[in-house]
Design a protein around this motif. Sequence first.
Motif, PDB file in Angstrom:
ATOM      1  N   GLY A 111       0.577 -15.310   0.416  1.00 18.17           N
ATOM      2  CA  GLY A 111       0.616 -14.075   1.207  1.00 18.17           C
ATOM      3  C   GLY A 111       1.454 -13.005   0.525  1.00 18.17           C
ATOM      4  O   GLY A 111       2.293 -13.292  -0.333  1.00 18.17           O
ATOM      5  N   GLY A 112       1.185 -11.775   0.891  1.00 16.36           N
ATOM      6  CA  GLY A 112       2.022 -10.656   0.452  1.00 16.36           C
ATOM      7  C   GLY A 112       1.910 -10.274  -1.015  1.00 16.36           C
ATOM      8  O   GLY A 112       2.745  -9.548  -1.539  1.00 16.36           O
ATOM      9  N   VAL A 113       0.872 -10.746  -1.682  1.00 15.76           N
ATOM     10  CA  VAL A 113       0.746 -10.432  -3.112  1.00 15.76           C
ATOM     11  C   VAL A 113       0.013  -9.109  -3.367  1.00 15.76           C
ATOM     12  O   VAL A 113      -0.071  -8.642  -4.495  1.00 15.76           O
ATOM     13  N   GLY A 114      -0.543  -8.527  -2.299  1.00 18.71           N
ATOM     14  CA  GLY A 114      -1.164  -7.213  -2.451  1.00 18.71           C
ATOM     15  C   GLY A 114      -2.670  -7.175  -2.272  1.00 18.71           C
ATOM     16  O   GLY A 114      -3.330  -6.246  -2.710  1.00 18.71           O
ATOM     17  N   LYS A 115      -3.211  -8.176  -1.551  1.00 13.55           N
ATOM     18  CA  LYS A 115      -4.667  -8.166  -1.273  1.00 13.55           C
ATOM     19  C   LYS A 115      -5.106  -6.886  -0.581  1.00 13.55           C
ATOM     20  O   LYS A 115      -6.074  -6.268  -0.973  1.00 13.55           O
ATOM     21  N   SER A 116      -4.379  -6.539   0.482  1.00 16.73           N
ATOM     22  CA  SER A 116      -4.799  -5.377   1.272  1.00 16.73           C
ATOM     23  C   SER A 116      -4.638  -4.105   0.453  1.00 16.73           C
ATOM     24  O   SER A 116      -5.510  -3.239   0.472  1.00 16.73           O
ATOM     25  N   THR A 117      -3.553  -4.008  -0.291  1.00 20.93           N
ATOM     26  CA  THR A 117      -3.331  -2.835  -1.145  1.00 20.93           C
ATOM     27  C   THR A 117      -4.447  -2.706  -2.170  1.00 20.93           C
ATOM     28  O   THR A 117      -4.980  -1.620  -2.395  1.00 20.93           O
ATOM     29  N   PRO A 218      -4.220 -14.328   4.040  1.00 16.73           N
ATOM     30  CA  PRO A 218      -3.741 -15.133   2.916  1.00 16.73           C
ATOM     31  C   PRO A 218      -4.036 -16.622   3.103  1.00 16.73           C
ATOM     32  O   PRO A 218      -4.109 -17.097   4.229  1.00 16.73           O
ATOM     33  N   ASN A 270      -1.321  -8.213  -9.694  1.00 17.65           N
ATOM     34  CA  ASN A 270      -0.603  -7.136  -9.014  1.00 17.65           C
ATOM     35  C   ASN A 270       0.896  -7.317  -9.229  1.00 17.65           C
ATOM     36  O   ASN A 270       1.356  -8.422  -9.474  1.00 17.65           O
ATOM     37  N   MET A 271       1.623  -6.214  -9.139  1.00 12.60           N
ATOM     38  CA  MET A 271       3.077  -6.196  -9.364  1.00 12.60           C
ATOM     39  C   MET A 271       3.374  -6.741 -10.761  1.00 12.60           C
ATOM     40  O   MET A 271       4.288  -7.542 -10.961  1.00 12.60           O
ATOM     41  N   PRO A 308       0.828  -1.967 -11.768  1.00 17.84           N
ATOM     42  CA  PRO A 308       2.289  -1.981 -11.818  1.00 17.84           C
ATOM     43  C   PRO A 308       2.923  -1.886 -10.427  1.00 17.84           C
ATOM     44  O   PRO A 308       2.252  -1.510  -9.465  1.00 17.84           O
ATOM     45  N   ILE A 309       4.198  -2.220 -10.348  1.00 19.82           N
ATOM     46  CA  ILE A 309       4.956  -2.015  -9.108  1.00 19.82           C
ATOM     47  C   ILE A 309       5.309  -0.534  -9.051  1.00 19.82           C
ATOM     48  O   ILE A 309       5.834   0.008 -10.032  1.00 19.82           O
ATOM     49  N   GLU A 310       5.000   0.113  -7.938  1.00 21.69           N
ATOM     50  CA  GLU A 310       5.273   1.539  -7.846  1.00 21.69           C
ATOM     51  C   GLU A 310       5.757   1.871  -6.453  1.00 21.69           C
ATOM     52  O   GLU A 310       5.128   1.464  -5.470  1.00 21.69           O
ATOM     53  N   LEU A 313       3.240   3.824  -4.361  1.00 17.81           N
ATOM     54  CA  LEU A 313       2.124   2.992  -3.905  1.00 17.81           C
ATOM     55  C   LEU A 313       2.482   2.319  -2.593  1.00 17.81           C
ATOM     56  O   LEU A 313       1.702   2.307  -1.633  1.00 17.81           O
ATOM     57  N   ARG A 314       3.696   1.789  -2.546  1.00 20.21           N
ATOM     58  CA  ARG A 314       4.168   1.141  -1.323  1.00 20.21           C
ATOM     59  C   ARG A 314       4.295   2.171  -0.194  1.00 20.21           C
ATOM     60  O   ARG A 314       3.840   1.951   0.931  1.00 20.21           O
TER      61      ARG A 314
HETATM   62  N1  LIG Z   1       1.920  -2.830  -6.932  1.00 18.45           N
HETATM   63  C1  LIG Z   1       2.707  -2.623  -5.875  1.00 18.45           C
HETATM   64  N2  LIG Z   1       3.798  -1.815  -5.959  1.00 18.45           N
HETATM   65  C2  LIG Z   1       4.588  -1.608  -4.889  1.00 18.45           C
HETATM   66  N3  LIG Z   1       4.387  -2.136  -3.681  1.00 18.45           N
HETATM   67  C3  LIG Z   1       3.316  -2.945  -3.534  1.00 18.45           C
HETATM   68  C4  LIG Z   1       2.407  -3.230  -4.610  1.00 18.45           C
HETATM   69  N4  LIG Z   1       1.425  -4.040  -4.141  1.00 18.45           N
HETATM   70  C5  LIG Z   1       1.707  -4.262  -2.852  1.00 18.45           C
HETATM   71  N5  LIG Z   1       2.834  -3.620  -2.474  1.00 18.45           N
HETATM   72  C6  LIG Z   1       3.468  -3.646  -1.164  1.00 18.45           C
HETATM   73  O1  LIG Z   1       3.735  -5.002  -0.845  1.00 18.45           O
HETATM   74  C7  LIG Z   1       3.491  -5.260   0.515  1.00 18.45           C
HETATM   75  C8  LIG Z   1       2.454  -6.382   0.635  1.00 18.45           C
HETATM   76  O2  LIG Z   1       1.213  -5.897   0.152  1.00 18.45           O
HETATM   77  P1  LIG Z   1      -0.147  -6.200   0.908  1.00 18.45           P
HETATM   78  O3  LIG Z   1       0.019  -6.013   2.373  1.00 18.45           O
HETATM   79  O4  LIG Z   1      -1.189  -5.440   0.210  1.00 18.45           O
HETATM   80  O5  LIG Z   1      -0.280  -7.756   0.566  1.00 18.45           O
HETATM   81  P2  LIG Z   1      -1.282  -8.820   1.179  1.00 18.45           P
HETATM   82  O6  LIG Z   1      -1.534  -9.818   0.110  1.00 18.45           O
HETATM   83  O7  LIG Z   1      -2.436  -8.150   1.791  1.00 18.45           O
HETATM   84  O8  LIG Z   1      -0.395  -9.442   2.313  1.00 18.45           O
HETATM   85  P3  LIG Z   1      -0.874 -10.490   3.449  1.00 18.45           P
HETATM   86  O9  LIG Z   1      -0.933 -11.788   2.758  1.00 18.45           O
HETATM   87  O10 LIG Z   1       0.186 -10.407   4.467  1.00 18.45           O
HETATM   88  O11 LIG Z   1      -2.211 -10.029   3.923  1.00 18.45           O
HETATM   89  C9  LIG Z   1       3.035  -3.949   1.123  1.00 18.45           C
HETATM   90  O12 LIG Z   1       4.139  -3.349   1.724  1.00 18.45           O
HETATM   91  C10 LIG Z   1       2.568  -3.137  -0.060  1.00 18.45           C
HETATM   92  O13 LIG Z   1       2.722  -1.751   0.143  1.00 18.45           O
END
Ligand SMILES: Nc1ncnc2c1ncn2[C@@H]1O[C@H](COP(=O)(O)OP(=O)(O)OP(=O)(O)O)[C@@H](O)[C@H]1O
Length: 365
Positions: A111-117, A218, A270-271, A308-310, A313-314
């Motif tokens: 979880g939280g790796v940035g799928k939704s982003t 996730p 991602n990141m 990249p981490i930005e 973006l967040r």
């Molecule tokens: N490359 C990035 N740079 C900065 N922040 C990021 C980056 N990718 C994701 N984030 C931030 O990290 C957090 C988690 O991202 P996101 O919600 O996209 O993950 P997810 O995999 O969809 O999470 P979940 O498993 O809960 O569905 C969010 O606050 C998002 O803005």
Amino acid sequence: MKITKENIVDALRNVIDPDLGKDLVSLGMIEDVEIEGKKVSFTVYLTTPACPLKEEIKKACINAVTHLVDKEAEVSVHMSSRVTKSRTEGQGDQNLLKGVKNIIAVASGKGGVGKSTVSVNMAVALAKTGAKVGLVDTDIYGPSIPTMFDLHEKPNISAQRKLIPLEKYGVKLLSMGFLVDTDDAVVWRGPMVSSAVKQFLSEADWGELDYLLLDLPPGTGDIQLTIVQSVPLTGAIIVSTPQTVALDDARKGVAMFGKVGVPVLGIVENMAFFTPPDLPDRKYHIFGKDGAKNLAEKLGVPFLGEVPIEEQLREGGDTGRPIVDLAPDSPSSVAFNQLAMKAAQQIAIRNATREPTEKIEILYR
Ligand SMILES: Nc1ncnc2c1ncn2[C@@H]1O[C@H](COP(=O)(O)OP(=O)(O)OP(=O)(O)O)[C@@H](O)[C@H]1O
Ligand SMILES: [Mg+2]
């Protein structure tokens, strides 16, 4: 050589689509050939408006005509596209989402790796190329799309009693977050969730779409498996950070799709690194270096690119402004645009080469 339609078409038989390995004429990509004296025009229908090779193919067409037919020909090439429909015979419910050409799941193990982003920005990036795009947030327990698009209204119901997706940044959207109070959903059990998602896909009026992205919750458990098996998926995109714990889970994700016969279109890192705004030449690999890239190589799956981490973006995610719209020139936006193109390219390749495999037929018979 005389400029005739036949000679133009014959010349274009020498232009090979590098991804599909066949010439443009055999692929049915050339239409509307017109000739007026030395003026030659025709349309090339690519398999996606997000084709990274657009300029290269256009140049090759002009070269073919001027070298093989008449060096004084004035060639104007109109580049258009017709997204190909994926062949998913035998997989999922074929009556579901008939007007949708390609359904792509965005998944991760961790979880939280940035799928939704990634889903949100890829969807907006594809829509910007002119493709018809939809995005479904299938995460009932933790929907993200209402926040990431700053949309909190309820979708309307059509005269045919179908849900009408909301639309923003050119993307048609539905999220469980628009429909159910997430505080109530926490007590839902797996089967309830997956049947809700299926209903949600079948009872919405998506119309005609080139790409429909499914942002999955996730993990690689029951819920994901049911969603994946009930929808005729074109393929899956796996998101991971370079960290070992995330990579281990990403590997499980690839294995899950493999078992149910859904092709993995690629892995996204991602990141991947952080570049401080005041040190633009530096790259800090906070979560490790090239982990997802190496995993993709090891598993023989395409690597779609790194984001990249930005900070912006967040922030954009939290305030409902996808970065590809908010700051289209930022490094992460450039990365998302490339990702979208690479994914579209993989989809086009799949659709051109994929035969419905025996394995899938056996699994679902
Ligand atoms: N490359 C990035 N740079 C900065 N922040 C990021 C980056 N990718 C994701 N984030 C931030 O990290 C957090 C988690 O991202 P996101 O919600 O996209 O993950 P997810 O995999 O969809 O999470 P979940 O498993 O809960 O569905 C969010 O606050 C998002 O803005
Ligand atoms: Mg998410």
